[in-house]
Enzyme design. Structure first.
Site, PDB file in Angstrom:
ATOM      1  N   LYS A 112       0.810  -1.339  -0.029  1.00  0.00           N
ATOM      2  CA  LYS A 112       0.078  -0.147  -0.063  1.00  0.00           C
ATOM      3  C   LYS A 112       0.756   1.334   0.110  1.00  0.00           C
ATOM      4  CE  LYS A 112      -4.514   0.570   2.571  1.00  0.00           C
ATOM      5  NZ  LYS A 112      -4.990   0.611   3.628  1.00  0.00           N
TER       6      LYS A 112
HETATM    7  C1  E4P Z   1      -8.466   0.873   3.908  1.00  0.00           C
HETATM    8  O1  E4P Z   1      -7.752   0.564   3.217  1.00  0.00           O
HETATM    9  C2  E4P Z   1      -8.291   2.394   4.783  1.00  0.00           C
HETATM   10  O2  E4P Z   1      -7.219   1.839   5.606  1.00  0.00           O
HETATM   11  C3  E4P Z   1      -9.531   2.244   5.995  1.00  0.00           C
HETATM   12  O3  E4P Z   1     -10.865   2.011   5.035  1.00  0.00           O
HETATM   13  C4  E4P Z   1      -9.583   3.696   6.325  1.00  0.00           C
HETATM   14  O4  E4P Z   1     -10.813   3.878   6.916  1.00  0.00           O
HETATM   15  P1  E4P Z   1     -11.225   5.149   8.005  1.00  0.00           P
HETATM   16  O5  E4P Z   1     -11.399   6.285   7.264  1.00  0.00           O
HETATM   17  O6  E4P Z   1     -12.488   4.429   8.675  1.00  0.00           O
HETATM   18  O7  E4P Z   1     -10.153   5.322   9.049  1.00  0.00           O
END
Ligand code: E4P
Length: 217
Positions: free
Chosen positions: A83
Site C-alpha cells: 500500500k
Molecule cells: C483502507 O484501506 C483504509 O485504510 C481504511 O478503510 C480507512 O478507513 P477510516 O477512514 O475509517 O480510517
C-alpha cells in the site's frame, strides 16, 4: 463484489473467514497501532490465514523509501499488496513495484483524477475513502461512481477498492455502483445481516411456536 476486511484483528478476521466472507484484508498504520502487534508478525499471520490479497502499508514519504519498504513487506507473503499513498512519490513507487510483478494498492484517494493517475501507474487496486469524504459533507459514493465510469471508459484493469466504509449502507451502494471490492471493519460486515423486520418476524414465530407446545428434537 469482493469483501476485504479492514482490520489487523486476527480473531475478527478468522470469524468472518470461517463463513467464507473474506476475499482479502487491508491494514494501515493506524490499524497496526490499534492491534498492538508487530507489523511483520501480525501481517504474516494474516497472510497465512487468508489466501487473498493482504494490504500492508509503507510509511516512507519518498519513492525510494516506499520501494525499499514495499520490497521488505512483500517478503512477508506472496499475497502481500503493497500500500502506497496517492502522492507523486507514491505513484512513482507504484510504477516500479508493479513493474516487478507485485500487487500495489494506492491508498488515500479522494478524486477521480487521482484514480486516473493510479491506473496509469499500473495500480492493482485504487482505494477511494468514502467515509472521510462524507465526514466533510462530500458524498463519497459519488466518487466511486465517477471512478467506475472513468475506468470503464478506458478499460483500466485497476480494481476499485471502496475504503473508509462506515455503514452497511455504504456496502450496498458500493455493490450497486459496481465497485470491484469493498473493505470494511468486521462490525460493518456483520451489520449487513441485520433487519428490524427479521427480528420482528422471528419474535412472532417464536411466540407462536411456544403456543404449540411442540419441539423439533
Ligand atoms: C483502507 O484501506 C483504509 O485504510 C481504511 O478503510 C480507512 O478507513 P477510516 O477512514 O475509517 O480510517
Amino acid at each position: 463484489m469482493k469483501f476485504f476486511v479492514d482490520t489487523a484483528d486476527i480473531d475478527a478476521i478468522r470469524e468472518l473467514h470461517e463463513l467464507g466472507m473474506v476475499d482479502g484484508v487491508t491494514t494501515n498504520p493506524s490499524l497496526i497501532m490499534k492491534s498492538g502487534r508487530d507489523i511483520k508478525e501480525v501481517t504474516k499471520e494474516i497472510c497465512e490465514l487468508i489466501p487473498g490479497p493482504v494490504s500492508a502499508e509503507t510509511v516512507a514519504l519518498d519513492a525510494e523509501g516506499m520501494i525499499a519498504e514495499g520490497r521488505e513487506l512483500a517478503k512477508i507473503g506472496d499475497n502481500i499488496a503493497i500500500k502506497v499513498p496517492l502522492t507523486w512519490a507514491g505513484l512513482q513507487a507504484c510504477k516500479v513495484l508493479t513493474g516487478e510483478g507485485r500487487m500495489v494498492n494506492v491508498t488515500l484517494c479522494f478524486s477521480a483524477n487521482q484514480a486516473l493517475l493510479a491506473a496509469k501507474a499500473g495500480a492493482t487496486f485504487i482505494s477511494p475513502f468514502v467515509g472521510r469524504l462524507d465526514d466533510i459533507n462530500i458524498d463519497g459514493m459519488d466518487l466511486i461512481a465517477e471512478i467506475r465510469q472513468v475506468y470503464d471508459n478506458y478499460d483500466f484493469s485497476t480494481e476499485i477498492l471502496t475504503a473508509s466504509i462506515r455503514s452497511a449502507n455504504h456496502m450496498k451502494e458500493a455493490a450497486l455502483i459496481g465497485a470491484d471490492v469493498a473493505t470494511a471493519p468486521p462490525n460493518v460486515i456483520k451489520a449487513m445481516a441485520n433487519h428490524v423486520l427479521t427480528d420482528k418476524g422471528l419474535d412472532a414465530f417464536m411466540a407462536d411456536w411456544a403456543k404449540t407446545g411442540q419441539s423439533i428434537i
